[in-house]
Motif scaffolding. Structure first.
Motif, PDB file in Angstrom:
ATOM      1  N   PHE A   1       0.822  -0.933  -0.088  1.00  0.00           N
ATOM      2  CA  PHE A   1      -0.053  -0.127  -0.139  1.00  0.00           C
ATOM      3  C   PHE A   1       0.911   1.388  -0.023  1.00  0.00           C
ATOM      4  N   ALA A   2       0.886   2.009  -1.071  1.00  0.00           N
ATOM      5  CA  ALA A   2       1.679   3.285  -1.241  1.00  0.00           C
ATOM      6  C   ALA A   2       0.845   4.423  -0.942  1.00  0.00           C
ATOM      7  N   ALA A   3       1.250   5.192   0.002  1.00  0.00           N
ATOM      8  CA  ALA A   3       0.417   6.298   0.040  1.00  0.00           C
ATOM      9  C   ALA A   3       0.261   7.430  -1.112  1.00  0.00           C
ATOM     10  N   PHE A   4      -0.880   7.666  -1.238  1.00  0.00           N
ATOM     11  CA  PHE A   4      -1.369   8.670  -2.450  1.00  0.00           C
ATOM     12  C   PHE A   4      -0.745  10.029  -2.246  1.00  0.00           C
ATOM     13  N   LEU A   5      -0.215  10.652  -3.452  1.00  0.00           N
ATOM     14  CA  LEU A   5       0.427  11.929  -3.256  1.00  0.00           C
ATOM     15  C   LEU A   5      -0.876  12.727  -3.420  1.00  0.00           C
ATOM     16  N   PRO A   6      -0.717  14.101  -3.189  1.00  0.00           N
ATOM     17  CA  PRO A   6      -2.043  15.066  -3.367  1.00  0.00           C
ATOM     18  C   PRO A   6      -2.712  14.863  -4.794  1.00  0.00           C
ATOM     19  N   PRO A   7      -4.093  15.061  -4.904  1.00  0.00           N
ATOM     20  CA  PRO A   7      -4.547  15.205  -5.907  1.00  0.00           C
ATOM     21  C   PRO A   7      -4.174  16.021  -7.093  1.00  0.00           C
ATOM     22  N   LYS A   8      -4.109  15.818  -8.445  1.00  0.00           N
ATOM     23  CA  LYS A   8      -3.355  16.796  -9.184  1.00  0.00           C
ATOM     24  C   LYS A   8      -4.053  18.271  -8.836  1.00  0.00           C
ATOM     25  N   GLU A   9      -5.151  18.259  -8.881  1.00  0.00           N
ATOM     26  CA  GLU A   9      -6.226  19.405  -8.767  1.00  0.00           C
ATOM     27  C   GLU A   9      -5.319  20.447  -7.675  1.00  0.00           C
ATOM     28  N   ALA A  10      -4.875  19.851  -6.520  1.00  0.00           N
ATOM     29  CA  ALA A  10      -4.042  20.658  -5.481  1.00  0.00           C
ATOM     30  C   ALA A  10      -2.504  20.818  -5.772  1.00  0.00           C
ATOM     31  N   ALA A  11      -2.172  19.763  -6.089  1.00  0.00           N
ATOM     32  CA  ALA A  11      -0.395  19.979  -6.323  1.00  0.00           C
ATOM     33  C   ALA A  11      -0.228  19.063  -7.740  1.00  0.00           C
ATOM     34  N   ALA A  12      -0.225  19.781  -8.588  1.00  0.00           N
ATOM     35  CA  ALA A  12       0.047  19.334 -10.059  1.00  0.00           C
ATOM     36  C   ALA A  12       1.294  18.667 -10.184  1.00  0.00           C
TER      37      ALA A  12
END
Ligand code: ATP
Ligand code: MN
Length: 564
Positions: A368-379
């Motif tokens: 399980f790899a932690a998701f990076l912030p959504p592209k809308e917030a941090a492209a």
């Protein structure tokens, strides 16, 4: 008969007698060499067997030899061989009772020798003819072409080289490195840049906290316990939604947790000791969930902190995956002939019935790899890796054929300034340590500009060949001949111990719920590869010194202190 004639006859008689004695002696000695001749006879048979069937593997070559020695057409050499062993123990002369007793003991000894040889042959035959499991076949195949192994694994370790020369260069008094000016070292978080308040919000989940506190210079920091909380959440929180990840080549699931956090799931396909198949390219290799876990820990132990946190976790396919599966994914579930619950999803590589992901009977390991912030917030910006491999089975990339390739790269933005090229070299070092050849792209957060770290993503194809050190992964290092001072320092410290890199990694991996994560031989590879990296740096320095117009300064240009 005259006296002279008598003498002549006597002499010739003596000569004939001597010659006969010599012949008998030579004959006797030849028989005594029975064992030698047997083994060369077997050797011949072995060669013949394996040449005859060029496609045979080493194992059947040996079976061939065993058969030839035991009964084959080479009966005179083979069977004779076993019998010829007898004269190796000559009988004791004289027919006294004592000698008879001694000779009976000797023939018993001969029988024992013969039995031992036969049982060895039989043992070889059984062992090689019927490999009992898949790992035996895989390991046997891996051991076969010696020329393919770069033999590092088999070398006797030389006395420990402590790299005192490199250590002197790292000493501020030694002045063996360059301090890089003009590097942006400001270190804001995503939250700061987006003006999101975090300190007064204790209710943020560990996922949100992780994402908001990503910094310009590293993905996380060790101090605040965020990492531990995040890893625990991913390992324990209930999964409430599952979706197949679009894109990429192999099956990945996006797992949503009850707290709204998300993780990228890669399932276990093979046991830990299964290595890259010899005929698989790096781009057709299966992904390994444990490689994702180990890569995160290795990145952290090296102090990079550029890989998203990953944890191992056991899932129950029947109760935790199947009820949440939808659409195309749902239609790929089945029960295997062994009674295990399996699914294969839909993707471009290995998503079919013959490459299904199966539980035991419904328990499944995964990363399980932690998701990076959504592209809308941090492209994120996706960069083509300058030392990307060709991803074509017959073509080479430019860096593989152009000796001056680094000159081109280091004069091209963004590699011409700041931390970027040093980060590429760090990434090559990380990849070399774990044997990852699959680094085609890398990503950065757009909001941080160019003076930011490179996100270390996608390590599913690392840790595939414990015996092989793929030197070409180090091309950015040996073609550019630069290395970050802190990275070199860490490697020297790990090399000199007492805590070697393998020890530190093992200690870190012990915190994972699925420990043990790595097959033992990989730990030895890692320490061996640290040594290779240090040797490469030393060679770079030596090459600079040997360049005819090298100034004192150009020698120092290998080790760079950019403040990271
Ligand atoms: N932790 C993550 N958070 C958000 N996005 C991610 C994460 N990990 C990977 N991704 C995105 O998903 C893409 C595919 O993931 P990954 O590279 O691990 O899978 P893959 O099957 O190996 O893909 P490929 O075959 O293209 O190499 C990545 O390029 C990245 O953009
Ligand atoms: Mn990949």
């Amino acid at each position: 008969m005259k006296w002279k004639e008598r003498m002549g006859l006597a002499l010739s008689g003596a000569l004939i007698g001597l010659t006969l004695l010599l012949i008998v002696d030579v004959h006797y000695r030849m028989n005594n060499d029975g064992f030698g001749r047997v083994s060369s006879g077997v050797g011949g048979a072995e060669g013949g067997a394996s040449n005859g069937a060029a496609t045979d593997n080493q194992g059947s070559g040996q079976v061939g030899s065993a058969q030839a020695a035991g009964a084959g057409g080479g009966a005179s050499a083979g069977t004779g061989g076993v019998v010829a062993a007898a004269p190796a123990i000559p009988p004791i002369g004289g027919d006294t009772a004592e000698n008879q007793y001694a000779n009976s003991k000797l023939s018993a000894a001969k029988v024992v020798i013969r039995q031992h040889r036969d049982s060895t042959i039989l043992h070889d035959k059984v062992q090689y003819a019927q490999p009992s499991n898949i790992s035996q076949i895989v390991n046997k195949n891996l051991n076969k072409p010696k020329s393919e192994d770069n033999s590092a694994a088999n070398e006797v370790e030389p006395p420990l080289d402590r790299y005192a020369d490199l250590q002197t260069m790292l000493d501020p008094k030694g002045k063996g490195y360059v301090i890089l000016d003009g590097v942006e070292r400001d270190n804001p978080t995503i939250a700061e840049l987006l003006r999101i308040e975090t300190e007064s919000r204790p209710n943020l989940t560990s996922f949100e906290r992780f994402q908001l506190l990503i910094r310009k210079q590293s993905l996380y920091s060790d101090q605040d316990g965020i990492l531990e909380n995040l890893l625990r959440s991913m390992a324990t929180e209930e999964v409430v939604h599952i979706e197949q990840k679009e894109g990429g080549t192999q099956l990945k699931l996006i797992m949503d947790f009850e707290s709204n956090g998300q993780a990228m799931f890669k399932p276990m396909r093979f046991p830990r000791e299964q290595e890259t198949l010899p005929n698989h390219f790096y781009f057709t290799d299966f992904e390994r969930h444990n490689a994702e876990i180990a890569a995160f820990h290795l990145d952290r132990v090296l102090g990079f902190k550029r890989a998203p946190p990953v944890t191992g976790r056991l899932l129950n396919i029947s109760s935790e995956i199947y009820p949440l599966a939808e659409g195309q994914l749902l239609h790929t579930f089945f029960v295997s002939p062994a009674g295990n619950i399996c699914f294969h999803g839909k993707c471009s590589y290995y998503c079919d019935t013959s490459h299904a992901i199966c539980g035991n009977p419904d328990t499944l390991e995964g990363s399980f790899a932690a998701f990076l912030p959504p592209k809308e917030a941090a492209a994120r910006k996706v960069w083509r890796h300058p030392w990307r491999r060709s991803y074509h089975k017959r073509r080479k990339a430019q860096w593989e054929v152009d000796g001056d390739y680094c000159d081109l790269i280091r004069s091209t933005p963004p590699y011409d300034r700041g931390r970027r090229l040093l980060d590429v070299v760090d990434m090559a070092i990380l990849d070399f340590l774990m044997g990852n050849m699959d680094r085609h792209h890398y990503e950065t957060f757009k909001m941080f500009g160019n003076d930011t770290f490179l996100i270390h993503l996608d390590h599913g194809r690392a840790f595939g060949r414990s015996k092989h050190d793929e030197i070409s992964i180090l091309a950015p290092l040996y073609q550019c001949c630069i290395v970050r001072k802190t990275t070199l320092e860490k490697l020297i410290n790990f090399h000199n111990g007492p805590d070697r890199l393998s020890d530190a990694l093992k200690k870190s991996l012990a915190q994972d719920p699925l420990d043990p994560i790595l097959w033992e031989p990989h730990f030895r590879s890692i320490d061996r590869r640290v040594n290779i990296i240090l040797k490469t740096v030393r060679t770079c320095i030596q090459q600079r010194k040997d360049t005819p117009n090298a100034s004192g300064e150009s020698v120092d240009e290998v080790i760079i202190d950019d403040g990271f």
